[in-house]
Motif scaffolding. Structure first.
Motif, mmCIF file in Angstrom:
data_model
loop_
_atom_site.group_PDB
_atom_site.id
_atom_site.type_symbol
_atom_site.label_atom_id
_atom_site.label_comp_id
_atom_site.label_asym_id
_atom_site.label_seq_id
_atom_site.Cartn_x
_atom_site.Cartn_y
_atom_site.Cartn_z
ATOM 1 N N SER A 192 0.826 -1.211 0.000
ATOM 2 C CA SER A 192 0.000 0.000 0.000
ATOM 3 C C SER A 192 0.861 1.262 0.000
ATOM 4 C CB SER A 192 -0.916 0.002 1.228
ATOM 5 O OG SER A 192 -1.887 -0.979 1.050
ATOM 6 N N THR A 193 1.669 1.421 -1.048
ATOM 7 C CA THR A 193 2.503 2.628 -1.138
ATOM 8 C C THR A 193 2.200 3.335 -2.456
ATOM 9 O OG1 THR A 193 4.266 1.477 -2.299
ATOM 10 C CG2 THR A 193 4.403 1.496 0.096
ATOM 11 N N GLY A 194 2.809 4.506 -2.624
ATOM 12 C CA GLY A 194 2.633 5.260 -3.867
ATOM 13 C C GLY A 194 3.172 4.527 -5.084
ATOM 14 N N GLY A 195 4.115 3.616 -4.853
ATOM 15 C CA GLY A 195 4.727 2.864 -5.967
ATOM 16 C C GLY A 195 3.697 2.144 -6.804
ATOM 17 N N THR A 196 2.625 1.653 -6.160
ATOM 18 C CA THR A 196 1.575 0.925 -6.880
ATOM 19 C C THR A 196 0.947 1.831 -7.937
ATOM 20 O OG1 THR A 196 1.128 -0.326 -4.889
ATOM 21 C CG2 THR A 196 -0.596 -0.343 -6.570
#
Lengths: 269, 248
Positions: A127-131
């Motif tokens: 659940s990070t911005g990378g997704t």
């Protein structure tokens, strides 16, 4: 003096063209209001209720942080996708072997639905911005790739020969002859990419529960706060429009001024 | 003094068809040679090989010049560059500083009969004649010692053609460059060139070679037309230009 006048004329025409866009938006608002009057506030809050919800949201202390989070992800995804797609598209345009190698990869990337990439990205990034960034890159890069490839393939080879006859280096030819031509193929791709970057980011944020506008949408849905849902959607659309008309459209008008230069006054946009 | 451009036994083929074989040519310093011949005789190919745009299939080409420039049949201006930047293109490609190349380009534009108000315009805003003038100015801007002219004025009207031919003759006299001119127009060849080579469409060989009397610019119009008229009655020219019809 002449340049100042030309600049003023251009700004005037650009702003005047905005009226047509505003008329379209008001038509949409009218249809929205009609829908609200038929179905009521719970199903479809009115534009006025949405505006009030936006005003409420903008008073929240974390409003700026939420916008910055989503904007950062969408713009990072857009920038990486545009750079990667353009660079690989240019290589594929010049090298037949590279094109044969990359085309199936691009077809696979386009064939897998963005939701599939989100699931994979959730596993890889959590659940990070990378997704969100990864999903935007994968969903958008093929468009820039196709634009750059098409632009190089359809470049004016006679101009290239002219440049060669004056002893221009490959880098100089690329900068003065090929890239300005490829840009006219890239701008439509970038406009589409920028619009979809916001949508895909919000979708990825909602599904990965990683904050930003998507995270807020998930919360509003859970609370059945429908005006807040429409408020966040309106904000997303406004951000996408701002990227298109405030950034890409201006850049395109500035870089492709030569295209409309020869048109008679009545035809100039 | 060695000739700046020498072709020795050069041959070229296109899509399996031999255009010419064992072609020999020498362009002396300060000399302008005109290649004339019917379509398909390979004149433009010879010019492209000389200018380094094409690699010859056979033979050797020796080029000993410092700066070359090409004037093409169509002006080939860069559509997204202003007239001034187009004229300065060759200089910019050579890395000349911006201020100097703009100064040279502006001076040449005025010499070519273009106006200062036209300099910031894009090619789409210019007439065909203005674009062709810009093409010639761009070539002269690099101060070439070898100039290639590929049917440079074939798409211009009679008045402009004469004007541009005179500009070119004057430039050749003051700057002393060598030139290779490809043309269909016998009158143009007699006006501009020192020597005329007639190519045969049948085998791409030189069918005739004429050294023209006097220097370009010094020949009277009467002399030019008399010479052209004499050649048009010459069986070599007649046969060459009717060969094209036979091939069809």
């Amino acid at each position: 003096m002449q340049a100042t006048l030309a600049g003023l004329g251009w700004t005037g025409r650009y702003l005047w063209a905005g009226w047509a866009g505003l008329a379209g938006i008001f038509c949409l608002l009218a249809a929205w209001q009609a829908g609200h009057e038929i179905y009521g506030s719970f199903i479809l809050p009115s534009p006025a209720e949405t505006a009030a919800a936006i005003a409420d949201l903008s008073r929240r202390p974390d409003f700026g942080t939420i916008l910055r989070q989503t904007a950062g992800r969408a713009l990072a995804g857009f920038a990486i996708a545009a750079a990667l797609g353009t660079a690989t598209g240019l290589v594929a345009g010049y090298s037949f072997a590279a094109m044969r190698l990359m085309k199936p990869v691009v077809t696979v990337m386009l064939g897998v639905p963005p939701i599939g990439w989100i699931v994979l990205a959730l596993i890889w990034f959590g659940s990070t911005g990378g997704t969100a960034v990864m999903t935007v890159v994968i969903a958008s890069a093929p468009l820039s790739f196709a634009g750059a490839l098409e632009g190089v393939a359809k470049r004016d080879r006679q101009l290239d020969v002219m440049a060669q006859s004056f002893g221009a280096s490959l880098a100089y030819r690329l900068r003065t002859i090929t890239l300005p031509h490829v840009l006219s193929y890239l701008f439509p791709a970038w406009t589409t990419t920028a619009g979809s970057a916001w949508k895909v980011t919000v979708m990825a944020e909602l599904l990965s529960n990683s904050g930003g506008i998507g995270g807020e949408l998930a919360t509003a849905r859970a609370l059945f706060d429908i005006p807040q849902v429409t408020a966040w959607l309106a904000i997303t659309v406004a951000l996408a429009l701002a990227t298109d008309y405030g950034l890409l459209h201006l850049a395109r008008e500035a870089m492709e001024r030569w295209r409309s230069a020869g048109l008679p006054w009545g035809v100039k946009r | 003094m060695t000739a700046p451009l020498v072709f020795s036994r050069v041959g070229h083929a296109f899509l399996g068809r031999t255009l010419f074989e064992d072609f020999d040519l020498a362009v002396e310093a300060g000399e302008t040679v005109a290649l004339i011949g019917p379509s398909g005789s390979g004149k433009t190919t010879i010019l492209q090989i000389a200018a380094g745009i094409l690699e010859p299939a056979k033979g050797r080409v020796l080029g000993a010049w410092r700066r070359q420039a090409v004037v093409f049949q169509e002006p080939r201006l860069v559509p997204w560059m202003t007239l001034l930047d187009n004229i300065a293109y060759g200089l910019a490609a050579r890395g000349e500083p911006r201020a100097r190349r703009r100064e040279v380009a502006a001076r040449l534009a005025l010499e070519m009969g273009l106006e200062e108000a036209d300099l910031p315009k894009y090619p789409t805003e210019l007439s065909g004649g203005m674009r062709q003038r810009a093409g010639v100015a761009r070539a002269l801007a690099v101060d070439p010692d070898m100039l290639f002219l590929d049917e440079p004025f074939s798409a211009t009207d009679v008045g402009l053609r004469r004007h541009l031919q005179n500009l070119l003759i004057a430039a050749a006299r003051t700057r002393g460059f060598s030139g290779l001119l490809v043309t269909h127009d016998l009158t143009e060849a007699v006006r501009i060139a020192d020597r005329l080579l007639v190519l045969s469409a049948l085998d791409g060989r030189i069918a005739a070679c004429h050294t023209l009397p006097g220097r370009p610019g010094e020949r009277s119009e009467r002399m030019v037309f008399e010479q052209v008229e004499a050649w048009s009655r010459d069986p070599v020219f007649g046969e060459l230009f009717s060969a094209r019809e036979r091939r069809r």
